[in-house]
Design a protein around this motif. Structure first.
Motif, short mmCIF file in Angstrom:
data_model
loop_
_atom_site.label_atom_id
_atom_site.label_comp_id
_atom_site.label_asym_id
_atom_site.label_seq_id
_atom_site.Cartn_x
_atom_site.Cartn_y
_atom_site.Cartn_z
N LEU A 192 1.19 6.01 7.08
CA LEU A 192 -0.05 6.57 7.59
C LEU A 192 -0.37 5.98 8.94
N ALA A 193 -0.93 6.80 9.82
CA ALA A 193 -1.33 6.33 11.14
C ALA A 193 -2.76 6.80 11.40
N PHE A 194 -3.62 5.86 11.79
CA PHE A 194 -5.03 6.15 12.04
C PHE A 194 -5.38 5.82 13.49
N ARG A 195 -6.32 6.55 14.03
CA ARG A 195 -6.89 6.24 15.36
C ARG A 195 -8.31 5.77 15.15
N LEU A 196 -8.57 4.51 15.61
CA LEU A 196 -9.89 3.90 15.49
C LEU A 196 -10.54 3.91 16.86
#
Length: 833
Positions: A794-798
């Motif tokens: 999983l890859a998230f942008r914060l």
């Protein structure tokens, strides 16, 4: 009900025109839908006598007649084609210039096959009294006055009011009831028909076999009283003209003197009656002594009714049965609805049993509905007949039958189980101040005043109420028996006072203060929900809440119209799937829609219900497929989920998606149905602010294969109560100022266990990031090579931002590291960045 004014004038004096009377009745709550002026049907038609009748020289089926109409001149030469024309008969003759509106013909001089014709000899069809006629009408009398108007002889000197009555006014389904109403409105006096007391040789107040007739009632509530009278030695014949004309004016077909007498009393007093052939009853039972009973039908019983239909009886059908001594009883009629063909009165009948009974309105309504029957009798029983008028109607019918058909009333048996209080006059307290408080001011000339006690007294006495003052401005009002069913409370008396005084005489009053109207928050929220779902491309659907009985804990209908609609639905997804399939079968494409309604179920002996929102999406949403060679592009799970999320975003709701547990969500959707309908690995449980909101998922592969549906179809069902509660709580939007400072993004990627939901990860990151973390967005998911078993990438942008300054790396890195550490500690993720 059709009201003959000639008949009505025998019961009450009418000093106004039929139009004015219709206006008064309409303003009093009895709408006159039509005034049928029968006098115009035969205006210009006179009595003539055929003095000669010869065969037409040029036509075998025509006759050339000479008809004397007594005008002092030569007889008229009339060509007639009726087979029953002959010399010496009295006939109705339409003279030249007469217009017959029922057949749209104006009589002119003419030549028929070379023979002159100066008028027309009329049939009943041409005068509007029947649909078809085999020949001309022949007057039965002799020495009739030639040239006189035929309308009094045919009952055409009359006008018919087509009166629509409200459901609470059963008394208005009778000539006597309408006469009482007219008297109350005009101040006239009612002249009730004389009802003699016939002499009966043997009478038994109960069930005694000594007289050869016994009455038994199984359910005293369904049949409180039953009167059976045997009349022997009757002669069945056609009814006299006056009786036939009155029945025809009311829309009832004359049959014979006995049956017509019962129908006449039905129209006159509003009390249904029925005549059985006594000898046929004995043939059915196989004995001389009769026991007439009322009971509900048993399984497997049947009855052929008077209309020739053999009917399978149901348990809610109330029956009249007949039995001999020590014999099982047999159904002979549907009580209060229709008699049986096997025991009907016929041309050879010599002895009859006359039934006069009171039946419970609810029991008759259920019985008639179960058989799909509605008759004049059932219509009156359903509304409620006058219990105090039963004996009067019975005596009236007996006297009329003895007058018309002869015979002797030999035996009468009565089963009376009416409670004493039902026969007592009903008294109601009326507060005069309350009358004025409810009704307001009245207009008296050019002045405005309150309704005076004398006006109230006049209105109530016009209804035959008895008034006894018991205190200052307080009356004790005794209601007449014929109005006991609809005058039960003080407000009923107030309504009658207003109705008889005249609604148009009251002042128009507006509230002192007016306030702007607005929708309740729940209704506003419902409109927003519908608008949000329509905005993402869903069409609102509507389905019945009645379904086939399937499964456990389903609420069954006590009196269903059809077996297919005999239970209440426990879920709303099934009809949506049916609609989707039907649209595909009709080549209308995929149906993306939603339905809002209520579901029902049982928990033990308790009944439960819930407002629910359900929907279905699937298929190819694109319009043109030429770039893909005409191939469809099915909707993915994430696209379907995105539609629902877009609707939630429009409603400013943050909904979490979590994996559905093996036990399902029994409080939202039946577990067995969920397991058979939804894909076990592609179904999510939706939660809103910690509460279970609903279920979203793809259809089960086995179900799709069975119904030949596309693979990619998704459904959802939400608890509308939870959704509305969340919207009402946050119905007032709060403004948050935009930050004038730029945002700073950081990406974070890791391997996470498959069983850990994205919602849990996002919630943890938001908590660890604190006030500096503005948003968390998932932008990549990968499962495949280089990913540990049981994990996914999983890859998230914060996004970090604050409203008072531009954040530096020194501000962001500690917070971002805290987020990373929190994920590792909480979920054991394997960081890749």
């Amino acid at each position: 009900m059709k009201i003959s004014l000639n008949w009505l004038r025998e019961l009450v004096d009418i000093g106004i025109s039929e139009e004015a009377l219709a206006e008064k009745l309409t303003m009093a709550g009895f709408e006159v839908e039509d005034i049928e002026d029968r006098r115009a049907w035969a205006d210009g038609v006179v009595v003539g006598k055929v003095t000669s009748c010869d065969r037409h020289p040029n036509a075998n089926k025509l006759s050339v007649c000479e008809v004397d109409i007594g005008a002092g001149g030569d007889p008229l030469n009339i060509v007639c084609g009726a087979p029953n024309v002959r010399s010496g008969i009295f006939v109705p003759v339409a003279t030249v210039g007469t217009y017959l509106p029922k057949v749209d013909i104006k009589i002119k001089k003419a030549k028929l096959r070379g023979a002159p014709s100066e008028g027309m000899i009329c049939s009943l069809a041409e005068l509007g009294l029947s649909k078809e006629s085999e020949g001309i009408h022949i007057f039965p009398g002799e020495n009739l006055q030639l040239g006189s108007d035929v309308r009094p002889l045919l009952g055409l000197d009359d006008a018919i009011l087509d009166l629509a009555t409200t459901a609470n006014r059963a008394d208005a389904l009778s000539m006597v009831g309408v006469a009482r109403e007219v008297a109350a409105l005009t101040g006239a006096t009612v002249r009730l028909p004389e009802v003699p007391t016939p002499t009966i040789a043997a009478s038994s107040p109960g069930s005694s076999q000594e007289t050869g007739l016994a009455i038994a009632t199984e359910d005293s509530k369904a049949c409180p009283i039953y009167i059976g009278t045997i009349i022997e030695g009757v002669e069945i014949a056609p009814s006299p003209e006056w009786l036939q004309q009155r029945l025809q004016a009311a829309g009832v077909r004359p049959i014979n003197n006995v049956v017509d007498a019962t129908n006449y009393v039905l129209l006159e007093w509003g009390q249904p009656l029925h005549a059985f052939d006594r000898d046929r009853l004995r043939a059915v039972t196989g004995g001389d002594s009769l026991t007439i009973s009322t009971r509900f039908a048993k399984a497997g019983e049947s009855l052929t009714t008077l209309d020739g239909q053999k009917r399978s009886l149901e348990e809610q059908n109330l029956l009249i049965t007949a039995a001999a001594e020590s014999q099982n009883d047999r159904p002979v009629a549907l009580a209060g609805v229709m008699g049986g063909q096997e025991t009907e009165v016929h041309d050879e009948t010599k002895n009859i049993l006359l039934e006069a009974a009171q039946f419970d309105g609810a029991a008759i309504r259920r019985s008639a509905r179960a058989q799909g029957l509605r008759t004049e009798a059932s219509n009156r029983y359903e509304r409620g007949t006058n219990p105090a008028g039963l004996e009067t109607a019975s005596r009236r019918a007996i006297a009329l039958i003895l007058e018309l058909a002869g015979g002797t009333a030999t035996t009468q048996a009565i089963a009376d189980n009416r409670p004493e209080q039902s026969l007592r006059p009903q008294s109601i307290e009326l507060h005069l101040d309350r009358v004025n408080q409810v009704l307001g001011n009245v207009k008296v000339g050019h002045e405005i005043s309150m309704l005076q006690p004398q006006d109230m007294e006049d209105a109530l006495k016009a209804l035959e109420c008895q008034i006894e003052p018991t205190a200052e401005r307080l009356w004790n009002v005794t209601v007449p028996p014929y109005r006991a069913r609809d005058l039960e409370r003080e407000i009923d008396l107030i309504e009658e006072i207003a109705r008889l005084y005249g609604y148009d005489r009251f002042c128009d009053t507006l509230p002192n203060q007016s306030a702007f109207g607005k929708l309740p928050k729940e209704q506003e929220a419902m409109r927003q929900i519908r608008a949000a779902l329509r905005a993402v491309g869903l069409t609102e659907l509507m389905h019945y809440s009645l379904v086939k009985p399937e499964g456990e804990n389903q609420v069954a209908i006590a009196n269903p119209l059809f077996a297919e609609y005999s239970a209440l639905r426990k879920e709303m997804i099934s009809p949506l799937i049916d609609a989707f399939e039907e649209n595909l079968n009709q080549n209308n494409g995929s149906l993306n829609g939603f339905d809002i309604g209520r579901i029902f179920w049982k928990e033990g002996e308790a009944y439960r219900e819930r407002d629910t929102l359900a929907g279905i999406v699937g298929g190819d949403k694109s319009q043109g497929r030429w770039m893909r060679g005409g191939r469809e592009q099915p909707m993915t799970w994430f696209e379907a989920k995105g539609l629902l999320e877009s609707a939630f975003d429009r409603l400013a709701l943050s909904v979490e998606y979590q994996p559905l547990s093996p036990e399902g969500e029994p409080q939202l959707l039946p577990v067995e149905f969920s397991q058979q309908t939804l894909h076990p690995g592609r179904t999510a449980s939706l939660r809103l602010r910690g509460k279970a909101l609903g279920i979203f998922g793809q259809l089960h592969p086995a179900l799709r294969k069975e119904r030949e549906l596309p693979d990619e179809i998704y459904v959802f069902q939400l608890d509308l109560t939870v959704l509305l509660a969340a919207m009402v709580q946050s119905s007032t939007p709060k403004f948050t100022a935009y930050s004038p400072y730029p945002a700073s993004d950081r990406d974070i990627a890791f391997f996470a266990p498959v069983e850990v939901s994205v919602a849990e990860l996002e919630r943890r990151m938001a908590k660890a990031g604190g006030k500096l973390l503005e948003s968390v967005e998932l932008f990549d998911e990968y499962r495949g090579e280089s990913v540990p078993e049981g994990n996914r990438s999983l890859a998230f942008r914060l996004t970090y931002r604050t409203g008072d300054r531009t954040l530096t790396d020194e501000d962001i890195e500690p917070v971002h590291q805290k987020v990373r550490d929190s994920l590792v500690k909480q979920f054991g993720v394997n960081l890749r960045s």
